[in-house]
Design an enzyme around this catalytic site. Structure first.
Site, mmCIF file in Angstrom:
data_model
loop_
_atom_site.group_PDB
_atom_site.id
_atom_site.type_symbol
_atom_site.label_atom_id
_atom_site.label_comp_id
_atom_site.label_asym_id
_atom_site.label_seq_id
_atom_site.Cartn_x
_atom_site.Cartn_y
_atom_site.Cartn_z
ATOM 1 N N GLY A 76 0.813 -1.084 0.008
ATOM 2 C CA GLY A 76 0.062 0.021 -0.047
ATOM 3 C C GLY A 76 0.786 1.404 0.053
ATOM 4 N N ASN A 157 -8.279 3.420 8.737
ATOM 5 C CA ASN A 157 -7.718 2.427 9.351
ATOM 6 C C ASN A 157 -7.760 2.364 10.812
ATOM 7 O OD1 ASN A 157 -5.612 4.700 8.932
ATOM 8 N ND2 ASN A 157 -4.247 3.603 9.877
ATOM 9 N N GLN A 185 -7.389 -0.510 3.513
ATOM 10 C CA GLN A 185 -8.243 -1.339 4.445
ATOM 11 C C GLN A 185 -9.675 -1.797 4.046
ATOM 12 O OE1 GLN A 185 -7.661 -1.966 7.795
ATOM 13 N NE2 GLN A 185 -5.694 -1.051 8.013
ATOM 14 N N SER A 205 -3.253 -3.663 -0.531
ATOM 15 C CA SER A 205 -2.135 -4.412 -0.179
ATOM 16 C C SER A 205 -2.582 -5.874 0.341
ATOM 17 C CB SER A 205 -1.575 -3.559 1.185
ATOM 18 O OG SER A 205 -0.374 -4.503 1.693
ATOM 19 N N HIS A 207 -1.707 -8.152 2.447
ATOM 20 C CA HIS A 207 -1.580 -8.586 3.931
ATOM 21 C C HIS A 207 -2.770 -8.133 4.702
ATOM 22 C CE1 HIS A 207 0.092 -5.410 6.364
ATOM 23 N NE2 HIS A 207 0.227 -4.784 5.251
ATOM 24 N N THR A 243 12.401 -7.611 -10.837
ATOM 25 C CA THR A 243 11.825 -8.993 -11.141
ATOM 26 C C THR A 243 10.751 -9.241 -10.270
ATOM 27 O OG1 THR A 243 14.265 -9.722 -11.414
ATOM 28 C CG2 THR A 243 12.575 -11.415 -10.821
ATOM 29 N N CYS A 330 1.507 1.637 12.169
ATOM 30 C CA CYS A 330 2.763 2.068 11.523
ATOM 31 C C CYS A 330 3.224 3.211 12.352
ATOM 32 C CB CYS A 330 2.262 2.882 10.076
ATOM 33 S SG CYS A 330 1.879 1.656 8.850
#
Length: 398
Positions: A76, A157, A185, A205, A207, A243, A330
């Site tokens: 994110g 969030n 979120q 994102s 996760h 990659t 965070c």
């Protein structure tokens, strides 16, 4: 109740989620068997390329976009940075140097805005009301002929408030302004249609919806020009060199598919648990719910208890085997109160006593009842030690 205490109770799903076993199973071959570089022309590389493009189609389908509008990223934060900086610097060429956002954005957006301010951009930070909603009329008034971009998060969030995204996008388009939303979120927890909701750019994102860490995506409307984010090879349509993380990309797509299966039924059950939890937490003296009661993310609970410090509460809950937070993961190392709670009008002393609990479909009522018991005990213990609580009680008795 005793056997529950011996195992970890995870109630911090806004910070991250466990990888679904089916997602892990889908990823494993790309570590050990199909490990080819997707840029290689031999068969092992072509296999990786094929699965990346299949994943792109899956993500596009779930967002109602085109596959070529999906760019895979590291998560994110990268998606937010790429979307905002690319549009800002491109529009600067035509004299547009103004950006609009809100005061309750994630730091991935707010710190990107600070970066742009250092480079001469003007940023308007919209106020929010007591439940965390921006005022749509105010948004309309703040748009000028210099406005290049509006970036408003889909769902907060910390307090879970879900903005009126379709209307925000409509206002932007009526004024020839590009609209980006940080939907980190929301994706995987709410059905999102980028076309119907007037979204030009969207960050997500993996996760946050039971996928792996370190992989995300950025949706970019095909009519927009977006600059390269990383220079190097020709990966991601010549826009993001490096990659590809094939295993992560496959995991992201699989996780998104699984998270949206039976979403309505799963969310209905989750909301029932959420409301049960909230109603019982609010029985604690001088507690208050932060964010809107109805228009909030399923499973999100953010509550303040007067007279205590949130960090101390978290430590006591951790000792009881409960994982929770006092705000964004965070900023968990910060001693400052949440910028989100301050923005919705809470004074410092109350904002310091916040607790964020974010449930998943795996949390049980037995776990919730145990958490309620431990939160009650912890709040009582901390208040008995708190000079601030003593002061509150004395003033109340006057």
């Amino acid at each position: 109740m005793e056997n529950i205490k011996k195992k970890l109770i995870y109630m911090d799903n806004a910070a991250t989620t466990a990888v679904d076993s089916r997602v892990l199973e889908a990823m494993l071959p790309f570590f050990t068997e199909n490990y080819g570089n997707a840029s290689s022309i031999y068969s092992l590389g072509r296999i990786s390329k094929k699965y990346i493009e299949e994943a792109r189609k899956i993500v596009a389908n779930k967002l109602n976009s085109l596959p070529e509008e999906i760019f895979f990223t590291s998560g994110g934060t990268e998606s937010d940075n790429w979307a905002i900086k690319s549009i800002a610097f491109d529009k600067l060429k035509s004299g547009k140097n103004h950006i609009i956002t809100s005061k309750i954005e994630h730091h991935a957006v707010l710190n990107t805005m600070k970066f742009l301010e250092k480079h001469g951009f003007k940023v308007t930070y919209l106020d929010v009301d007591e439940n965390g909603f921006i005022n749509l009329d105010n948004l309309h008034k703040k748009i000028t002929d210099k406005t290049a971009l509006v970036s408003i998060m889909y769902a907060n969030n910390e307090i879970g408030t879900i903005q009126d995204i379709p209307e925000i996008g409509k206002i932007c388009h009526e004024n020839n302004v590009i609209f980006h939303t940080d939907a980190v979120q929301a994706v995987g927890h709410i059905n999102i249609d980028v076309k119907k909701e007037n979204i030009d750019l969207l960050s997500l994102s993996a996760h946050k919806f039971n996928g792996p860490k370190g992989v995300g995506a950025l949706y970019v409307n095909k009519n927009l020009k977006i600059n390269s984010f990383l220079e190097g090879g020709s990966q991601e349509f010549n826009k993001r060199a490096g990659t590809e993380n094939t295993a992560g990309i496959v995991g992201l797509a699989k996780a998104l598919e699984l998270s949206l299966e039976n979403l309505g039924e799963n969310n209905q059950k989750l909301i029932s648990k959420q409301k049960y939890f909230i109603e019982n937490l609010l029985k604690i003296e001088r507690s208050r719910l932060n964010g809107d009661y109805e228009k909030r993310l399923p499973g999100n609970i953010n509550i303040c208890f007067e007279g205590i410090e949130g960090e101390s509460l978290l430590l006591l809950l951790d000792q009881a085997g409960i994982c929770a937070s006092s705000g964004s993961a965070c900023t968990s190392g910060s001693l400052d109160p949440s910028h989100v709670l301050l923005a919705i009008g809470l004074p410092h002393e109350i904002a310091h006593g916040s607790l964020r609990l974010t449930l998943s479909k795996f949390n049980t009522y037995e776990e919730i009842d145990y958490a309620l018991q431990e939160i009650n005990k912890a709040v009582t213990r901390l208040r008995n030690m708190s000079p601030l609580w003593e002061k509150i009680i004395k003033e109340e008795l006057k």
